[in-house]
Design a protein around this motif. Structure first.
Motif, PDB file in Angstrom:
ATOM      1  N   UNK A 120       0.816  -1.243   0.049  1.00 34.99           N
ATOM      2  CA  UNK A 120      -0.054  -0.105  -0.113  1.00 34.99           C
ATOM      3  C   UNK A 120       0.708   1.301   0.008  1.00 34.99           C
ATOM      4  N   UNK A 121       2.142   1.226  -0.230  1.00 32.87           N
ATOM      5  CA  UNK A 121       2.723   2.171  -0.092  1.00 32.87           C
ATOM      6  C   UNK A 121       2.924   3.166  -1.326  1.00 32.87           C
ATOM      7  N   UNK A 122       3.211   2.543  -2.498  1.00 32.32           N
ATOM      8  CA  UNK A 122       3.566   3.106  -3.818  1.00 32.32           C
ATOM      9  C   UNK A 122       3.110   2.445  -4.921  1.00 32.32           C
ATOM     10  N   UNK A 123       2.752   3.352  -6.041  1.00 35.56           N
ATOM     11  CA  UNK A 123       2.220   2.873  -7.302  1.00 35.56           C
ATOM     12  C   UNK A 123       3.428   3.597  -8.329  1.00 35.56           C
ATOM     13  N   UNK A 146      -4.102  -9.936  -3.277  1.00 33.65           N
ATOM     14  CA  UNK A 146      -5.442 -10.017  -2.423  1.00 33.65           C
ATOM     15  C   UNK A 146      -4.782 -10.371  -1.086  1.00 33.65           C
ATOM     16  N   UNK A 147      -3.727 -10.994  -0.984  1.00 35.30           N
ATOM     17  CA  UNK A 147      -3.100 -11.579   0.474  1.00 35.30           C
ATOM     18  C   UNK A 147      -2.634 -10.354   1.301  1.00 35.30           C
ATOM     19  N   UNK A 148      -1.659  -9.445   0.621  1.00 35.78           N
ATOM     20  CA  UNK A 148      -0.912  -8.512   1.241  1.00 35.78           C
ATOM     21  C   UNK A 148      -1.440  -6.989   0.926  1.00 35.78           C
ATOM     22  N   UNK A 149      -1.600  -6.633  -0.173  1.00 31.89           N
ATOM     23  CA  UNK A 149      -1.802  -5.335  -0.497  1.00 31.89           C
ATOM     24  C   UNK A 149      -3.091  -4.676  -0.576  1.00 31.89           C
ATOM     25  N   UNK A 164      -7.147  -1.502  -9.256  1.00 34.40           N
ATOM     26  CA  UNK A 164      -6.614  -2.016  -7.999  1.00 34.40           C
ATOM     27  C   UNK A 164      -7.694  -2.031  -6.888  1.00 34.40           C
ATOM     28  N   UNK A 165      -8.609  -0.955  -7.129  1.00 37.45           N
ATOM     29  CA  UNK A 165      -9.512  -0.912  -5.938  1.00 37.45           C
ATOM     30  C   UNK A 165      -9.330   0.056  -4.896  1.00 37.45           C
ATOM     31  N   UNK A 166      -8.267   0.717  -5.059  1.00 38.56           N
ATOM     32  CA  UNK A 166      -7.666   1.706  -3.811  1.00 38.56           C
ATOM     33  C   UNK A 166      -6.687   2.482  -4.422  1.00 38.56           C
ATOM     34  N   UNK A 167      -6.381   3.372  -3.406  1.00 40.44           N
ATOM     35  CA  UNK A 167      -5.018   4.018  -3.899  1.00 40.44           C
ATOM     36  C   UNK A 167      -3.959   3.918  -2.781  1.00 40.44           C
ATOM     37  N   UNK A 168      -2.596   3.905  -3.313  1.00 39.62           N
ATOM     38  CA  UNK A 168      -1.470   3.728  -2.359  1.00 39.62           C
ATOM     39  C   UNK A 168      -1.253   5.362  -1.811  1.00 39.62           C
ATOM     40  N   UNK A 169      -0.147   5.116  -0.788  1.00 35.72           N
ATOM     41  CA  UNK A 169       0.302   6.392  -0.144  1.00 35.72           C
ATOM     42  C   UNK A 169       1.069   7.288  -1.118  1.00 35.72           C
ATOM     43  N   UNK A 170       1.617   6.865  -2.138  1.00 35.75           N
ATOM     44  CA  UNK A 170       2.552   7.661  -3.288  1.00 35.75           C
ATOM     45  C   UNK A 170       2.337   7.209  -4.554  1.00 35.75           C
ATOM     46  N   UNK A 171       2.408   8.210  -5.488  1.00 38.92           N
ATOM     47  CA  UNK A 171       2.640   7.717  -6.860  1.00 38.92           C
ATOM     48  C   UNK A 171       3.805   8.197  -7.364  1.00 38.92           C
ATOM     49  N   UNK A 172       4.494   7.337  -8.193  1.00 38.37           N
ATOM     50  CA  UNK A 172       5.817   7.608  -8.526  1.00 38.37           C
ATOM     51  C   UNK A 172       5.814   7.770 -10.172  1.00 38.37           C
ATOM     52  N   UNK A 173       5.588   8.785 -10.722  1.00 38.89           N
ATOM     53  CA  UNK A 173       5.855   9.017 -12.244  1.00 38.89           C
ATOM     54  C   UNK A 173       7.098   9.416 -12.774  1.00 38.89           C
ATOM     55  N   UNK A 174       7.444   9.271 -14.256  1.00 41.97           N
ATOM     56  CA  UNK A 174       8.576   9.303 -14.781  1.00 41.97           C
ATOM     57  C   UNK A 174       8.491  11.142 -15.060  1.00 41.97           C
ATOM     58  N   UNK A 175       9.439  11.602 -15.585  1.00 40.77           N
ATOM     59  CA  UNK A 175       9.565  13.168 -15.737  1.00 40.77           C
ATOM     60  C   UNK A 175       8.911  13.548 -17.028  1.00 40.77           C
ATOM     61  N   UNK A 176       7.762  12.837 -17.602  1.00 42.56           N
ATOM     62  CA  UNK A 176       7.024  13.520 -18.486  1.00 42.56           C
ATOM     63  C   UNK A 176       6.220  14.808 -18.185  1.00 42.56           C
TER      64      UNK A 176
END
Length: 515
Positions: free
Chosen positions: A142-145, A313-316, A204-216
């Protein structure tokens, strides 16, 4: 006597030929390395679950540690139990609060005669280095996408024009479970990019704490090693879903190595598996992509007994934040000056929206989405309206207007007729005719207000007679009533003014001329 160590150049040949599809016998003939040695190296490759591109980037020292360094000799039974424990429980380290020490305590409860924590740590790191040879970033559930676009594009055929277009391909992957999302879009513009990110979160059915994009540009307006400038809409999107945007550093692919690896896997599992020939619509292309994506997420990891979907399903799944009830709406920004009537014009729709009258002549910023218009002055929101797309019309909130303007808002035909009715039926009739003579009633409001104001200045009696005289003349305007009152015609008898004889003159023909 120990065997002579293999040269790293020879080892690279063995690995490269293996990834090219050659079997052990063919590799033996081409390189001269014994089949048993080739088999040993290929078994290690299978345990690593990696690619030739990753191995080729390793130094000779790293290759030697991975393939040639002999592990410490330990009792077979305990080592097998330990390695089996690592395979089954390694994913627990991605849970919040789980540490290697707690994992060792769990191991000792299951195997009281097992290794001590020092040996446990050493064997774990050795096993981890063999399973994941490159530098590994530990990911918390649940930390990053991680999000990015692929370098390769997919063809789409426009049925209407017959033109072959290329669609961009978006990929998103969750850090802990590695559940992956993929979608084709026609551009990398901010609306397409944010739409893809939003679709990924719903997948995913939810949002993590952070989103990591490239520099576009759709995510980062200006890259910086220390404080990048984010695209305003992307920052608002991340805030709407409770995420912190963490752009990857420029020219640092390891910051987003997970999504880089996912892109490579998508090439082999989705791109090459698509049906031959371009899709006729983007929707059909994404239907094919989604089917292949589900197969990928449900396929067990190489060397593991569980898939990305099972791990998710088990962890995240339970670690993700719930999605807001209302989806994010892309907002655009324009600047405008508040007009003297207390409104600003949204030039896109040519519609006018009110602001508090104290901001007249101020420059304001208008943020608008599909359904809402927000007006800001110096970072403070001063007005909010529902977006209306009708041109040349007004959206006015009564509390925004000054007291004298609020009176004008109440102006309508019934308002003026009721005021005239109080004075006299003749005045009411005259006002009704004034309203009828104008194409739009609003054009007559000031005229009616001016006519009725004479009642306060000169009295109701004269106004009544002036309206009667104006009606007799068939003139319905403020100027007509004003002339009648200024000339005192309301004080004379209409019949007297009509019976005035025609003066005699040599140039005027008499009535006998026409007989």
């Amino acid at each position: 006597m120990p065997n002579n160590p293999i040269k790293m150049s020879k080892l690279r040949q063995v690995l490269k030929l293996s990834f090219q599809g050659h079997n052990k016998l063919q590799i033996n003939k081409l390189t001269g390395v014994s089949r048993n040695t080739v088999k040993k190296y290929l078994d290690i490759v299978d345990a690593l679950s990696t690619s030739w591109e990753e191995l080729s980037r390793l130094s000779d020292k790293d290759l030697d540690e991975l393939f040639c360094k002999e592990p410490e000799v330990v009792p077979d039974t305990r080592l097998k139990e330990l390695l089996a424990f690592f395979r089954d429980n390694d994913k627990r380290l991605r849970q919040r609060g789980m540490t290697l020490l707690r994992l060792w305590e769990l191991y000792r409860r299951e195997h009281p005669a097992g290794f001590g924590h020092t040996a446990f740590y050493r064997h774990y790191h050795l096993w981890k280095r063999r399973v994941q040879p490159s530098m590994h970033m530990e990911h918390t559930a649940g930390d990053k996408v991680y999000v990015d676009f692929t370098g390769e594009k997919l063809p789409v055929l426009d049925e209407a024009t017959g033109e072959l277009q290329e669609a961009e391909v978006f990929v998103a992957i969750l850090g802990a479970s590695q559940l992956t999302y993929m979608e084709a879009v026609m551009s990398q513009r901010v609306e397409d990019f944010i739409g893809c990110c939003e679709h990924a979160l719903h997948y995913f059915g939810g949002s993590p704490n952070a989103i990591v994009p490239d520099n576009l540009k759709s995510a980062v307006v200006k890259s910086s090693r220390y404080e990048p400038t984010l695209n305003e809409n992307f920052e608002a999107f991340a805030d709407h879903y409770g995420m912190t945007p963490l752009p990857a550093r420029a020219y640092k692919p390891k910051d987003k190595s997970l999504v880089e690896g996912a892109v490579k896997i998508m090439y082999s599992r989705v791109f090459v598996a698509l049906s031959e020939g371009p899709a006729t619509t983007l929707e059909r292309l994404n239907e094919q992509v989604l089917l292949l994506l589900e197969q990928h997420n449900n396929t067990p990891f190489k060397g593991r007994s569980y898939s990305r979907r099972e791990q998710f399903d088990e962890l995240e799944k339970i670690a993700l934040q719930p999605l807001p009830a209302k989806p994010y709406e892309l907002r655009r920004s324009v600047h405008a000056t508040v007009m003297k009537n207390g409104h600003v014009c949204l030039s896109v729709d040519k519609h006018y929206y009110s602001v508090p009258y104290g901001y007249i002549s101020k420059k304001v910023r208008i943020l608008f989405s599909v359904s809402e218009v927000e007006i800001y002055y110096k970072y403070e929101r001063i007005a909010t309206h529902r977006r209306v797309r009708s041109a040349h019309n007004y959206s006015t909130e009564g509390s925004h207007m000054a007291s004298q303007h609020q009176v004008q808002v109440a102006w309508n035909p019934d308002y003026f007729l009721s005021l005239a009715r109080v004075i006299a039926p003749e005045v009411e009739h005259y006002i009704s005719q004034v309203l009828l003579k104008k194409r739009h009633p609003e054009q007559a409001y000031k005229i009616c207000n001016g006519i009725l104001s004479f009642g306060k200045r000169i009295g109701h009696e004269r106004l009544i007679r002036a309206c009667q005289r104006g009606h007799a003349y068939g003139l319905y305007s403020y100027r007509a009533i004003e002339d009648i009152l200024q000339k005192g015609l309301d004080l004379t008898d209409p019949e007297e003014s009509q019976s005035t004889p025609m003066p005699s003159h040599d140039n005027i023909r008499g009535n006998h001329y026409y007989q």
